[in-house]
Design a protein around this motif. Structure first.
Motif, short mmCIF file in Angstrom:
data_model
loop_
_atom_site.label_atom_id
_atom_site.label_comp_id
_atom_site.label_asym_id
_atom_site.label_seq_id
_atom_site.Cartn_x
_atom_site.Cartn_y
_atom_site.Cartn_z
N THR A 1 0.83 -1.21 0.00
CA THR A 1 0.00 0.00 0.00
C THR A 1 0.87 1.26 0.00
OG1 THR A 1 -1.78 -1.16 1.14
CG2 THR A 1 -1.79 1.25 1.27
N GLU A 2 1.91 1.27 0.83
CA GLU A 2 2.81 2.42 0.89
C GLU A 2 3.56 2.61 -0.43
OE1 GLU A 2 5.19 1.67 4.34
OE2 GLU A 2 3.52 2.15 5.72
N LEU A 3 4.02 1.52 -1.03
CA LEU A 3 4.73 1.61 -2.31
C LEU A 3 3.82 2.17 -3.39
CD1 LEU A 3 7.13 1.01 -4.20
CD2 LEU A 3 6.17 -1.29 -4.50
N ARG A 4 2.60 1.68 -3.46
CA ARG A 4 1.66 2.17 -4.47
C ARG A 4 1.35 3.65 -4.26
NH1 ARG A 4 -2.55 -2.96 -4.95
NH2 ARG A 4 -1.07 -4.33 -6.03
N ALA A 5 1.16 4.06 -3.02
CA ALA A 5 0.88 5.47 -2.73
C ALA A 5 2.08 6.34 -3.13
CB ALA A 5 0.56 5.65 -1.24
N ARG A 6 3.26 5.88 -2.83
CA ARG A 6 4.48 6.64 -3.17
C ARG A 6 4.65 6.75 -4.69
NH1 ARG A 6 7.60 4.10 0.03
NH2 ARG A 6 8.42 2.58 -1.43
N ARG A 7 4.45 5.65 -5.39
CA ARG A 7 4.57 5.67 -6.85
C ARG A 7 3.50 6.54 -7.48
NH1 ARG A 7 7.96 2.32 -9.49
NH2 ARG A 7 6.54 2.20 -11.28
N SER A 8 2.29 6.48 -6.93
CA SER A 8 1.20 7.31 -7.44
C SER A 8 1.51 8.80 -7.23
CB SER A 8 -0.11 6.93 -6.76
OG SER A 8 -1.16 7.74 -7.23
N ALA A 9 2.04 9.13 -6.05
CA ALA A 9 2.39 10.53 -5.75
C ALA A 9 3.50 11.03 -6.67
CB ALA A 9 2.82 10.65 -4.29
N GLU A 10 4.37 10.13 -7.11
CA GLU A 10 5.45 10.50 -8.02
C GLU A 10 5.00 10.45 -9.49
OE1 GLU A 10 8.50 7.69 -7.01
OE2 GLU A 10 8.88 8.59 -5.05
#
Length: 190
Positions: free
Chosen positions: A177-186
């Motif tokens: 979940t954290e990885l997806r949120a970080r990639r989405s924010a980038e």
């Protein structure tokens, strides 16, 4: 009732606050047996893994329903290990028991054994799996399940190992979940 990693067997028997009274592992332990036929084979001539997985899910579902006292649905299959091929003519025994319970979830451990239907040789283990079931009410909403009470040292070991698997499941889910949120924010996964 909480899902804590530090519970001891004595803590899992329910309380006056209305939590359900615990059930021993033997109360819902189940074995399903099935003779494998040509209809169960894959292109290699051995029993298709999906056939074994269905038997595993059926046995685990029976245990989950018995333990929870009502409907339960498969939430995940954590691990399915195929240790040896199953052949046409094998009598497959799928043994399942409730290893651990949370508020509405249950880990069901399954062992798959096979023996020749027409021989008196001992069955050998051909697979194992861990499934998580969620108890649901008539509207499909989670409902509370009774705590499981390990009865033997082996049951207690399974309970403790199930807690480790749960911790890993939750940590993996959070990391993804954290990885997806970080990639989405980038702007990487749009």
């Amino acid at each position: 009732m909480t899902d804590t990693a530090g519970d001891t067997a004595g803590d899992r028997v329910g309380d006056p606050a209305g939590d359900p009274v615990g059930k021993p592992t033997s109360a819902s332990r189940t074995t399903l047996s099935h003779i494998m036929t040509a209809n169960d084979t894959n292109l290699l001539g051995t029993v298709h893994g999906g056939v074994i997985m269905k038997l595993v899910d059926d046995a685990a579902g029976a245990v989950a329903g018995r333990h929870s006292g009502g409907p339960a649905v498969t939430a995940s299959m954590d691990e399915m290990a195929f240790l040896a091929p199953v052949r046409v003519g094998d009598l497959v025994h799928v043994r399942a028991q409730c290893n651990w319970t949370g508020r509405s979830s249950m880990e069901i451990g399954v062992r798959v054994l096979a023996e020749r239907w027409n021989e008196s040789t001992p069955a050998t283990q051909v697979g194992s799996a861990y499934l998580v079931f969620a108890a649901v009410d008539a509207e499909g909403k989670p409902r509370t399940v009774p705590p499981v009470i390990p009865e033997t040292e082996q049951d207690e070991r399974r309970y403790q190992e199930a807690q480790i698997r749960r911790t890993h499941r939750l940590a993996r889910r959070q990391a993804i979940t954290e990885l997806r949120a970080r990639r989405s924010a980038e702007g990487l996964d749009e």
